[in-house]
Design a protein around this motif. Structure first.
Motif, mmCIF file in Angstrom:
data_model
loop_
_atom_site.group_PDB
_atom_site.id
_atom_site.type_symbol
_atom_site.label_atom_id
_atom_site.label_comp_id
_atom_site.label_asym_id
_atom_site.label_seq_id
_atom_site.Cartn_x
_atom_site.Cartn_y
_atom_site.Cartn_z
ATOM 1 N N TRP A 185 -30.779 56.656 -9.141
ATOM 2 C CA TRP A 185 -29.977 56.322 -7.970
ATOM 3 C C TRP A 185 -30.864 55.920 -6.817
ATOM 4 N N ARG A 186 -30.269 55.192 -5.889
ATOM 5 C CA ARG A 186 -30.942 54.848 -4.635
ATOM 6 C C ARG A 186 -30.513 55.837 -3.558
ATOM 7 N N THR A 187 -29.266 56.255 -3.605
ATOM 8 C CA THR A 187 -28.718 57.264 -2.695
ATOM 9 C C THR A 187 -27.984 58.287 -3.552
ATOM 10 N N TYR A 232 -34.660 62.465 -3.473
ATOM 11 C CA TYR A 232 -35.167 61.158 -3.892
ATOM 12 C C TYR A 232 -34.242 60.054 -3.379
ATOM 13 N N ALA A 233 -34.781 59.137 -2.616
ATOM 14 C CA ALA A 233 -34.005 58.033 -2.045
ATOM 15 C C ALA A 233 -34.937 56.856 -1.794
ATOM 16 N N PRO A 234 -35.233 56.069 -2.829
ATOM 17 C CA PRO A 234 -36.160 54.954 -2.638
ATOM 18 C C PRO A 234 -35.590 53.890 -1.706
ATOM 19 N N ALA A 257 -34.821 50.260 -0.222
ATOM 20 C CA ALA A 257 -34.547 48.958 -0.837
ATOM 21 C C ALA A 257 -35.766 48.048 -0.768
ATOM 22 N N ARG A 315 -38.911 48.851 -0.897
ATOM 23 C CA ARG A 315 -39.889 49.222 -1.932
ATOM 24 C C ARG A 315 -39.398 48.794 -3.308
ATOM 25 N N LEU A 316 -38.090 48.944 -3.553
ATOM 26 C CA LEU A 316 -37.533 48.524 -4.842
ATOM 27 C C LEU A 316 -37.691 47.013 -5.018
ATOM 28 N N SER A 348 -26.631 53.874 -10.658
ATOM 29 C CA SER A 348 -27.747 53.129 -11.239
ATOM 30 C C SER A 348 -27.633 51.646 -10.955
ATOM 31 N N ASP A 407 -26.365 50.428 -8.262
ATOM 32 C CA ASP A 407 -26.793 50.325 -6.868
ATOM 33 C C ASP A 407 -28.319 50.364 -6.771
ATOM 34 N N LEU A 408 -28.950 51.229 -7.545
ATOM 35 C CA LEU A 408 -30.414 51.311 -7.567
ATOM 36 C C LEU A 408 -31.008 49.970 -7.976
#
Length: 165
Positions: A6-8, A80-82, A84, A86-87, A109, A111-112
């Motif tokens: 996940w991103r969030t 954990y919240a990468p 955007a 960096r992604l 996923s 969204d990630l």
């Protein structure tokens, strides 16, 4: 490669973590460990592998790192919240989202994967255990047949998956 990431943090995943922590704090190590498969495996797999899960329980109890360590691990994963940005700088990345994962909603996923360059979105039928139902492949490589699947743009646009069992 990211499987069910996940991103969030999803509200659903947060609730799962809260339930696991409540079990750990108020019921103890063994009930926490007995419930763990409920968050990791589909019901049909659990039913078919109950004897294996029971046999592994003693091993998990013996190797349990302690409540304090487990709480820190869950807190670290929940935080954990990468970003955007960096992604968006990632190279070849395989993102696998599964429809029947109980802990991480498929949409999380997807969204990630959004900020990662070069996404394709195939769908494949199967079960999350062990990540055999990917619906998203993100890659900057020219190879496009990691999984043979039909394309979809999001979890909601993919036909529903049914599994035998």
């Amino acid at each position: 490669m990211v499987i069910n990431g996940w991103r969030t943090l999803s509200p659903h995943t947060r609730r799962c973590f809260e339930a696991r922590l409540a079990l750990l704090r108020h019921a103890g190590n063994e009930p926490f460990l007995r419930a763990q498969p409920l968050f990791l495996y589909p019901p049909d797999w659990i039913a078919a592998n109950d004897a294996l899960l029971e046999a592994e329980l003693a091993h998990h109890i013996a190797g349990f790192p302690g409540a304090e360590t487990m709480e820190k691990r869950i807190a670290a994963v929940a935080a954990y919240a990468p970003a955007a940005e960096r992604l968006a700088r990632l190279g070849e990345t395989l993102v696998i989202a599964t429809r029947d994962d109980f802990l991480v909603p498929c949409a999380a996923s997807l969204d990630l994967a959004g900020p990662i360059p070069g996404p394709t979105s195939p769908r494949s039928d199967g079960a999350a255990m062990p990540a055999t139902s990917p619906i998203l492949r993100v890659s900057t490589a020219s190879s496009s047949s990691f999984w043979r699947a039909s394309p979809c743009k999001s979890a909601s646009s993919c036909p529903s998956t049914t599994t035998a069992g």
